[in-house]
Design a protein around this motif. Sequence first.
Motif, short mmCIF file in Angstrom:
data_model
loop_
_atom_site.label_atom_id
_atom_site.label_comp_id
_atom_site.label_asym_id
_atom_site.label_seq_id
_atom_site.Cartn_x
_atom_site.Cartn_y
_atom_site.Cartn_z
N VAL A 257 -24.74 11.11 -28.00
CA VAL A 257 -24.62 10.95 -26.55
C VAL A 257 -23.56 9.89 -26.27
O VAL A 257 -23.66 8.76 -26.77
N PHE A 258 -22.56 10.24 -25.49
CA PHE A 258 -21.47 9.32 -25.19
C PHE A 258 -21.88 8.36 -24.09
O PHE A 258 -22.39 8.77 -23.04
N ASP A 259 -21.63 7.09 -24.33
CA ASP A 259 -21.87 6.03 -23.35
C ASP A 259 -20.53 5.41 -23.01
O ASP A 259 -19.71 5.14 -23.90
N TYR A 260 -20.30 5.14 -21.72
CA TYR A 260 -18.98 4.70 -21.25
C TYR A 260 -19.07 3.29 -20.66
O TYR A 260 -20.06 2.93 -20.02
N VAL A 261 -18.00 2.52 -20.87
CA VAL A 261 -18.03 1.09 -20.56
C VAL A 261 -16.69 0.67 -19.96
O VAL A 261 -15.63 1.17 -20.36
N LEU A 262 -16.75 -0.29 -19.02
CA LEU A 262 -15.57 -0.93 -18.46
C LEU A 262 -15.67 -2.44 -18.65
O LEU A 262 -16.77 -2.98 -18.74
N ALA A 263 -14.53 -3.10 -18.68
CA ALA A 263 -14.49 -4.56 -18.68
C ALA A 263 -13.43 -5.01 -17.70
O ALA A 263 -12.31 -4.48 -17.68
N THR A 264 -13.77 -6.00 -16.88
CA THR A 264 -12.83 -6.52 -15.89
C THR A 264 -11.86 -7.50 -16.53
O THR A 264 -12.04 -7.95 -17.67
N HIS A 348 -10.00 -2.90 -19.59
CA HIS A 348 -10.41 -2.08 -20.73
C HIS A 348 -11.41 -1.01 -20.29
O HIS A 348 -12.28 -1.27 -19.46
N ARG A 349 -11.26 0.15 -20.87
CA ARG A 349 -12.25 1.22 -20.71
C ARG A 349 -12.45 1.83 -22.09
O ARG A 349 -11.50 1.94 -22.87
N TRP A 350 -13.68 2.21 -22.40
CA TRP A 350 -13.93 2.80 -23.71
C TRP A 350 -15.27 3.52 -23.69
O TRP A 350 -16.01 3.48 -22.71
N SER A 351 -15.55 4.17 -24.79
CA SER A 351 -16.84 4.82 -24.95
C SER A 351 -17.25 4.76 -26.41
O SER A 351 -16.44 4.46 -27.29
N GLY A 352 -18.51 5.04 -26.65
CA GLY A 352 -19.05 5.10 -27.99
C GLY A 352 -20.17 6.11 -28.02
O GLY A 352 -20.67 6.55 -26.98
N VAL A 353 -20.57 6.49 -29.22
CA VAL A 353 -21.58 7.53 -29.38
C VAL A 353 -22.91 6.90 -29.78
O VAL A 353 -23.01 6.17 -30.76
N ILE A 354 -23.93 7.20 -28.98
CA ILE A 354 -25.28 6.72 -29.23
C ILE A 354 -26.03 7.75 -30.08
O ILE A 354 -26.00 8.94 -29.78
N ASP A 355 -26.73 7.28 -31.10
CA ASP A 355 -27.55 8.18 -31.93
C ASP A 355 -28.92 8.33 -31.28
O ASP A 355 -29.85 7.60 -31.56
N THR A 356 -29.03 9.30 -30.40
CA THR A 356 -30.23 9.47 -29.59
C THR A 356 -31.29 10.27 -30.33
O THR A 356 -31.01 11.35 -30.86
N SER A 357 -32.51 9.75 -30.37
CA SER A 357 -33.64 10.47 -30.95
C SER A 357 -34.65 10.79 -29.87
O SER A 357 -34.65 10.18 -28.79
N THR A 358 -35.53 11.73 -30.15
CA THR A 358 -36.49 12.16 -29.14
C THR A 358 -37.56 11.11 -28.86
O THR A 358 -38.28 11.22 -27.88
N ARG A 359 -37.66 10.09 -29.70
CA ARG A 359 -38.64 9.04 -29.44
C ARG A 359 -37.99 7.74 -28.96
O ARG A 359 -38.67 6.73 -28.79
#
Length: 459
Positions: A257-264, A348-359
């Motif tokens: 799951v991609f999570d997106y981030v900004l920094a001022t 800055h803008r970027w994203s990363g991948v979260i290892d999402t589990s059902t629990r």
Amino acid sequence: MRSPGRRPEDALDGSVLAPLWLDTPARPAPRPPLRGRADVDLLVVGGGFTGLWTALRALERDPGTSVLLVEADRIAEHATGRNGGFCEATLTHGEHNGRTRWPAEYDRLHELGLENLDGIEATVARHGIDCGFARGGALAVATRPHEVPLLEPDLPGFLDRDAVRALVDSPTYLAGRLSPDDCAVLDPARLAWGLADAAEGLGVTIAEHTRLTGLRRRGAGVEATTSQGTVHARRVVLATNVFPGPVRRMRWSVVPVFDYVLATEPLTAEQLASLRWDPAIGVADSGNQFHYYRVTPDRRILWGGYDAVYHYGRAMDGDRYDRRETFETLARNFAATFPQLDGIRFTHRWSGVIDTSTRFCAFFGTAKRGRVAYAAGFTGLGVGASRFAADVLLDLVGGHETERTALEMVRQRPVPFPPEPVAWLGIQATRRAMAREDATGRRGPWLRTLDRLGLGFDS
């Protein structure tokens, strides 16, 4: 008041697609790859937090152990260097999730989580790791009327509108709750680099740009083939996060799951003062689709979350890391939250991948007749929980029966995600249902069904 003719999205103009934490001349040069053959007691695969803590803890627990850590890319390149830098005590993705799934042992899990955070703080101090570690707690805020009861107004520690705005000033806040002991903020990349240095100081060997290509039992140990060499190890720990590894049973237990981030840009002293914000406090709002945000050591605001995105087929291709519509949504929500910062720009803008589990939290397992142990599925809260996971992995791969390995939370396996197209359809339905609940305060039939099945989807 917004400048005439200026849209919140315009604050993205000129931003670079790069994680703030990694975009620094202080980033260490990569270690050389493994070439030829190595014989070690423990092979650790993965140079993120789980792998680094495992390597360091292995030597702290047994100084005579020979340890090799291999990383396919660079130390902290992926989730470890792309998160918001919230180091939380929880091992269960929050109290509600923990009490719902493991009610009999949750109180002990909470204690273990606090002890684990204490251990991280002590490690940072002992090794002199300069990562901006500040343990000011976590502030949860309500921005919609139906979220206020979730913050338990009748219990001590509840903050009404005026009290929460005295801590961090936003006109969107209706209430809040500060948990002062169970969260720290830090620079995750510098923590990772510091852990790598500390591990090497104790005798760990680290090889970057070294990809694991195969794993098989051999004699009393395991033979691992890599992109440029071979390793014979008595035991192996797999800490590959969301990336597929050689243990097939792991592949259905997480989705990317991609999570997106900004920094001022850095705030001026006057701008920071206008927010009344202690930089040691991290903030998150109370919706299903929530924002998390904090002040960095150089007085930027890091602003992430909300729009967690799953791509069909578990895709993680590079072009998905730059999603303009999501970054624009983040910019608009930032402007609504902090109108007093009108005119500030994102660098800055970027994203990363979260290892999402059902629990929603890490799961553990073994393979190759107990010679290999693995962990994955942190679902966005691995900065802190990865150290606890390292000790679990060392217990498992060493064949040690401990309080940790006896936990139901450790022994239980998550429900796997289904294959496509069912996974994609289910996740999209869940995201829509979560958005409806955020808007209305009512948990619909789809989410209630997932609750009964012990399933879910969270950023």
